[in-house]
Design a protein around this motif. Sequence first.
Motif, PDB file in Angstrom:
ATOM      1  N   ILE A  70       0.862  -1.241  -0.049  1.00 60.13           N
ATOM      2  CA  ILE A  70      -0.024   0.026  -0.116  1.00 60.13           C
ATOM      3  C   ILE A  70       0.918   1.116  -0.019  1.00 60.13           C
ATOM      4  N   THR A  71       2.067   1.213   0.426  1.00 60.12           N
ATOM      5  CA  THR A  71       3.032   2.350   0.250  1.00 60.12           C
ATOM      6  C   THR A  71       3.905   2.397  -0.835  1.00 60.12           C
ATOM      7  N   SER A  72       3.600   1.535  -1.730  1.00 63.65           N
ATOM      8  CA  SER A  72       4.568   1.583  -2.743  1.00 63.65           C
ATOM      9  C   SER A  72       3.875   2.623  -3.829  1.00 63.65           C
ATOM     10  N   THR A  73       4.548   3.073  -4.785  1.00 65.82           N
ATOM     11  CA  THR A  73       3.927   3.979  -5.579  1.00 65.82           C
ATOM     12  C   THR A  73       2.885   3.577  -6.414  1.00 65.82           C
ATOM     13  N   PHE A  74       2.764   2.432  -6.721  1.00 60.83           N
ATOM     14  CA  PHE A  74       1.802   1.739  -7.661  1.00 60.83           C
ATOM     15  C   PHE A  74       0.209   1.541  -6.563  1.00 60.83           C
ATOM     16  N   GLY A  75       0.768   1.108  -5.285  1.00 63.32           N
ATOM     17  CA  GLY A  75      -0.313   0.961  -4.362  1.00 63.32           C
ATOM     18  C   GLY A  75      -0.955   2.248  -4.012  1.00 63.32           C
ATOM     19  N   GLN A  76      -0.206   3.420  -3.783  1.00 64.52           N
ATOM     20  CA  GLN A  76      -0.761   4.613  -3.491  1.00 64.52           C
ATOM     21  C   GLN A  76      -1.359   5.226  -4.792  1.00 64.52           C
ATOM     22  N   GLN A  77      -1.101   4.945  -6.028  1.00 65.37           N
ATOM     23  CA  GLN A  77      -1.905   5.481  -7.286  1.00 65.37           C
ATOM     24  C   GLN A  77      -3.266   4.695  -7.314  1.00 65.37           C
ATOM     25  N   ILE A  78      -3.333   3.433  -7.133  1.00 62.23           N
ATOM     26  CA  ILE A  78      -4.586   2.743  -7.158  1.00 62.23           C
ATOM     27  C   ILE A  78      -5.537   3.415  -5.910  1.00 62.23           C
ATOM     28  N   PHE A  79      -5.123   3.714  -4.834  1.00 64.32           N
ATOM     29  CA  PHE A  79      -6.045   4.295  -3.893  1.00 64.32           C
ATOM     30  C   PHE A  79      -6.388   5.640  -4.295  1.00 64.32           C
ATOM     31  N   ARG A  80      -5.480   6.285  -4.824  1.00 61.39           N
ATOM     32  CA  ARG A  80      -5.925   7.783  -5.219  1.00 61.39           C
ATOM     33  C   ARG A  80      -6.856   7.766  -6.288  1.00 61.39           C
ATOM     34  N   ILE A  81      -6.776   6.866  -7.269  1.00 61.91           N
ATOM     35  CA  ILE A  81      -7.922   6.600  -8.459  1.00 61.91           C
ATOM     36  C   ILE A  81      -9.162   6.012  -7.880  1.00 61.91           C
ATOM     37  N   CYS A  82      -9.096   5.163  -6.963  1.00 61.39           N
ATOM     38  CA  CYS A  82     -10.480   4.639  -6.476  1.00 61.39           C
ATOM     39  C   CYS A  82     -11.223   5.823  -5.720  1.00 61.39           C
ATOM     40  N   VAL A  83     -10.393   6.624  -4.919  1.00 62.59           N
ATOM     41  CA  VAL A  83     -11.162   7.758  -4.281  1.00 62.59           C
ATOM     42  C   VAL A  83     -11.673   8.696  -5.226  1.00 62.59           C
ATOM     43  N   ALA A  84     -10.855   9.377  -6.360  1.00 58.48           N
ATOM     44  CA  ALA A  84     -11.215  10.119  -7.184  1.00 58.48           C
ATOM     45  C   ALA A  84     -12.435   9.691  -8.322  1.00 58.48           C
ATOM     46  N   GLU A  85     -12.607   8.446  -8.261  1.00 57.67           N
ATOM     47  CA  GLU A  85     -13.342   8.069  -9.336  1.00 57.67           C
ATOM     48  C   GLU A  85     -14.672   7.263  -8.564  1.00 57.67           C
ATOM     49  N   SER A  86     -14.717   7.412  -7.218  1.00 63.08           N
ATOM     50  CA  SER A  86     -15.699   6.836  -6.362  1.00 63.08           C
ATOM     51  C   SER A  86     -17.356   7.294  -6.683  1.00 63.08           C
ATOM     52  N   ASP A  87     -17.234   8.852  -6.789  1.00 62.07           N
ATOM     53  CA  ASP A  87     -18.593   8.927  -7.332  1.00 62.07           C
ATOM     54  C   ASP A  87     -19.044   8.693  -8.449  1.00 62.07           C
ATOM     55  N   ARG A  88     -18.451   8.682  -9.459  1.00 65.11           N
ATOM     56  CA  ARG A  88     -18.695   8.357 -10.766  1.00 65.11           C
ATOM     57  C   ARG A  88     -19.119   7.042 -11.220  1.00 65.11           C
ATOM     58  N   PHE A  89     -17.748   6.075 -10.469  1.00 66.07           N
ATOM     59  CA  PHE A  89     -17.591   5.105 -11.092  1.00 66.07           C
ATOM     60  C   PHE A  89     -17.636   4.048  -9.439  1.00 66.07           C
ATOM     61  N   PRO A  90     -18.419   4.003  -8.625  1.00 57.79           N
ATOM     62  CA  PRO A  90     -18.175   2.995  -7.700  1.00 57.79           C
ATOM     63  C   PRO A  90     -17.868   1.766  -7.781  1.00 57.79           C
ATOM     64  N   GLU A  91     -18.135   1.283  -8.864  1.00 63.08           N
ATOM     65  CA  GLU A  91     -17.782  -0.370  -9.020  1.00 63.08           C
ATOM     66  C   GLU A  91     -16.383  -0.379  -9.059  1.00 63.08           C
ATOM     67  N   ILE A  92     -15.536   0.805  -9.481  1.00 57.76           N
ATOM     68  CA  ILE A  92     -14.211   0.623  -9.645  1.00 57.76           C
ATOM     69  C   ILE A  92     -13.704   0.071  -8.203  1.00 57.76           C
ATOM     70  N   GLY A  93     -13.790   0.952  -7.351  1.00 60.37           N
ATOM     71  CA  GLY A  93     -13.497   0.581  -6.014  1.00 60.37           C
ATOM     72  C   GLY A  93     -14.022  -0.765  -5.294  1.00 60.37           C
ATOM     73  N   GLN A  94     -15.231  -0.895  -5.448  1.00 56.83           N
ATOM     74  CA  GLN A  94     -15.891  -1.975  -5.236  1.00 56.83           C
ATOM     75  C   GLN A  94     -15.141  -3.335  -5.600  1.00 56.83           C
ATOM     76  N   SER A  95     -14.817  -3.290  -6.996  1.00 61.33           N
ATOM     77  CA  SER A  95     -14.298  -4.613  -7.516  1.00 61.33           C
ATOM     78  C   SER A  95     -12.723  -4.588  -6.963  1.00 61.33           C
ATOM     79  N   PHE A  96     -12.047  -3.523  -6.668  1.00 62.57           N
ATOM     80  CA  PHE A  96     -10.675  -3.763  -6.022  1.00 62.57           C
ATOM     81  C   PHE A  96     -10.717  -4.168  -4.627  1.00 62.57           C
TER      82      PHE A  96
END
Length: 205
Positions: free
Chosen positions: A100-126
């Motif tokens: 979760i502290t890797s660059t990749f892990g941080q980017q995943i988290f930020r995109i899930c949060v950024a897209e959570s309103d429009r595409f909640p399925e993205i975060g749910q799937s992850f």
Amino acid sequence: MNISPPEVRKGRKYDQVLEGARSVFMIDGFEGASVDEIARVAAVSKATLYSYFPDKRLLFMEVANAECARQSQEAIDNIDMAAPPRLVLGQAGRHFLRFITSTFGQQIFRICVAESDRFPEIGQSFYKTGPAVMRAEMAEYFAGAEARGELHIEDRMLAADQFAELCKADVWARLMFGMSKSVSAAEIDRVVDGAVETFLARYGA
């Protein structure tokens, strides 16, 4: 109103595109990765790439889901269900915090949060491909440790969540708020060792 993300089409070159994208994202990150470079590394045309993934975010999250599932399985494969809690918690905590502290892990988290309103399925799937799997696996391990008289836990799922949160202490917030750019191996050891001691002080039999 939520908008459903585009459907991912799977075909003959799907795995080829996904592996190429994984290589590029791991090196360049989400923002730095170009569609041209992904197509080149995957050895497909841009038209083929877009036929599978019309949006770069969708491609990134598909890669993220696959990587999270791989990381979870790797952690699970290294959990000895008969080993003592101190050993298992230390291994699981380090694996979790490194990811979760890797660059990749941080980017995943930020995109899930950024897209959570429009595409909640993205975060749910992850969540379903990684965190939920590890949560259930840790709860199962706790049950075995209880049976051996090593732990005493009433709510195993809550305990699994608490351990994960203990492993994020200090370092995760500093990364998310831009106070730190990276986390050293020594910091990971310090936080996880503290998490294990705190967890066992609460739940050790």
